[in-house]
Design a protein around this motif. Structure first.
Motif, short mmCIF file in Angstrom:
data_model
loop_
_atom_site.label_atom_id
_atom_site.label_comp_id
_atom_site.label_asym_id
_atom_site.label_seq_id
_atom_site.Cartn_x
_atom_site.Cartn_y
_atom_site.Cartn_z
N LEU A 1 3.30 -3.95 3.65
CA LEU A 1 2.68 -3.98 4.98
C LEU A 1 2.69 -5.40 5.54
CD1 LEU A 1 -0.50 -1.75 4.42
CD2 LEU A 1 1.85 -1.05 4.90
N PRO A 2 3.16 -5.56 6.77
CA PRO A 2 3.08 -6.87 7.41
C PRO A 2 1.67 -7.14 7.94
CG PRO A 2 4.08 -5.30 8.90
CD PRO A 2 3.87 -4.57 7.61
N VAL A 3 1.41 -8.39 8.24
CA VAL A 3 0.12 -8.76 8.84
C VAL A 3 -0.05 -8.01 10.16
CG1 VAL A 3 -1.21 -10.65 9.84
CG2 VAL A 3 0.10 -11.02 7.74
N GLY A 4 -1.24 -7.49 10.39
CA GLY A 4 -1.50 -6.76 11.63
C GLY A 4 -1.35 -5.27 11.52
N THR A 5 -1.01 -4.77 10.33
CA THR A 5 -0.93 -3.33 10.11
C THR A 5 -2.34 -2.73 10.12
OG1 THR A 5 1.06 -3.53 8.75
CG2 THR A 5 -0.21 -1.50 8.53
N ILE A 6 -2.51 -1.62 10.83
CA ILE A 6 -3.80 -0.93 10.87
C ILE A 6 -3.78 0.21 9.84
CG2 ILE A 6 -5.40 0.43 12.26
CD1 ILE A 6 -4.29 -1.01 14.72
N ILE B 1 -6.65 6.83 2.43
CA ILE B 1 -5.82 6.47 3.58
C ILE B 1 -5.33 7.71 4.32
CG2 ILE B 1 -3.62 5.43 4.29
CD1 ILE B 1 -3.98 3.37 2.11
N GLN B 2 -5.48 7.68 5.65
CA GLN B 2 -4.99 8.75 6.51
C GLN B 2 -3.69 8.36 7.20
OE1 GLN B 2 -5.89 11.90 7.04
NE2 GLN B 2 -4.25 12.14 8.55
N SER B 3 -3.59 7.10 7.63
CA SER B 3 -2.37 6.68 8.33
C SER B 3 -2.17 5.17 8.24
CB SER B 3 -2.42 7.11 9.80
OG SER B 3 -3.51 6.48 10.46
N LEU B 4 -0.93 4.77 8.42
CA LEU B 4 -0.54 3.36 8.51
C LEU B 4 0.14 3.16 9.85
CD1 LEU B 4 1.10 2.98 4.95
CD2 LEU B 4 -1.22 2.32 5.62
N ILE B 5 -0.39 2.24 10.65
CA ILE B 5 0.16 1.97 11.98
C ILE B 5 0.67 0.53 11.99
CG2 ILE B 5 -0.30 1.93 14.46
CD1 ILE B 5 -2.67 3.83 13.89
N PHE B 6 1.97 0.37 12.19
CA PHE B 6 2.59 -0.94 12.05
C PHE B 6 2.62 -1.71 13.38
CE2 PHE B 6 4.62 2.06 9.07
CZ PHE B 6 4.08 1.55 7.89
N VAL C 1 0.84 -1.19 0.00
CA VAL C 1 0.00 0.00 0.00
C VAL C 1 0.88 1.24 0.00
CG1 VAL C 1 -1.60 1.36 1.39
CG2 VAL C 1 -2.00 -1.07 1.12
N LYS C 2 0.56 2.20 -0.84
CA LYS C 2 1.33 3.44 -0.92
C LYS C 2 2.82 3.18 -1.14
CE LYS C 2 -1.94 6.56 0.05
NZ LYS C 2 -2.33 7.64 -0.88
N ILE D 1 3.09 6.01 9.73
CA ILE D 1 3.16 7.11 8.76
C ILE D 1 1.76 7.71 8.69
CG2 ILE D 1 3.62 7.81 6.40
CD1 ILE D 1 5.45 5.48 6.07
N GLU D 2 1.69 9.03 8.74
CA GLU D 2 0.38 9.69 8.76
C GLU D 2 0.36 10.88 7.80
OE1 GLU D 2 -2.81 11.49 12.02
OE2 GLU D 2 -0.78 10.96 12.63
N ARG D 3 -0.65 10.92 6.97
CA ARG D 3 -0.77 12.01 6.02
C ARG D 3 -1.04 13.32 6.77
NH1 ARG D 3 -5.31 12.50 1.15
NH2 ARG D 3 -4.57 14.50 0.34
N PHE D 4 -0.50 14.43 6.23
CA PHE D 4 -0.74 15.73 6.84
C PHE D 4 -2.24 16.04 6.85
CE2 PHE D 4 3.63 17.25 5.19
CZ PHE D 4 4.25 16.81 6.35
#
Length: 213
Positions: free
Chosen positions: A62-67, A89-94, A57-58, A110-113
């Motif tokens: 992304l590993p399993v369990g990424t929000i 998408i607003q953010s990726l939380i690993f 994505v982007k 990582i979070e979009r402004f």
């Protein structure tokens, strides 16, 4: 006497009309679980999807369990059964045990402004990932002690793609573009160090102004 009766009748009609409108508003509000007769707003939330298999994505694996959190939506469940389009998408939380890296540094998210006029995102390093720094870029990021603001040409790519990176807009609230000469000099050096973090033939970058921690 006649005038008084007319005025009294008009007053009673106005009162009854007010009561009717208020009663209707309360009933309408109650149907949505809201008890404010002046009007209510529905809860705002950011729907999310948790990956159940590796996916890209982007531009990031992304590993399993990424929000994956998306922009504010009102007509979707809070937790999604399948991912939405990447443009939302607003953010990726690993996951805590993941090893996702950005410019060689382990990152937590990582979070979009939120300011959509700025085409970029914030990169947050993982706790303790900069305890032992290996290069000038990591030393500079450790000095900031917070997230890194990145401006890009194409928001479809959040990876560490040198050709897509336009600039570093900030490193925590301490160093920000357009504030003062000190911040500009720091971010210029940091950008150079970031783009050359894994370069073996590049000249060492002088960061003697930063005390070793």
């Amino acid at each position: 006497m006649v005038n008084l009766l007319k005025q009294w009748r008009k007053a009673m009609i106005a009162i009854l009309a007010f009561i009717t409108i208020t009663y209707s508003a309360v009933l309408y509000a109650l149907s949505f679980g809201c008890y404010n007769p002046t009007g209510c707003q529905r809860d705002i939330f950011y729907p999310s999807y948790t990956t159940i298999q590796p996916m890209k994505v982007k531009g990031i694996d992304l590993p399993v369990g990424t929000i994956i959190q998306y922009d504010e939506e009102r007509d979707t469940p809070k937790e999604l059964a399948k991912p939405m389009k990447e443009k939302y998408i607003q953010s990726l939380i690993f996951p805590e045990n993941s090893d996702v890296r950005w410019a060689g540094v382990k990152i937590a998210s990582i979070e979009r402004f939120f300011n959509r006029d700025m085409r970029g995102f914030s990169v947050n390093y993982k706790a303790n990932s900069l305890d032992k720094t290996k290069n000038a870029f990591e030393k500079l990021w450790k000095h900031c002690r917070d997230n890194l603001g990145i401006l890009v040409y194409d928001l479809k790519d959040w990876s560490f793609n040198r050709s897509n990176i336009q600039d570093i807009s900030s490193c925590s609230v301490i160093y920000q573009r357009g504030v003062d000469a000190r911040s500009e000099d720091f971010l210029d050096i940091m950008k150079k160090a970031m783009l050359e973090y894994d370069c073996k033939d590049c000249k060492p970058i002088n960061i003697k102004f930063i005390k070793e921690e």
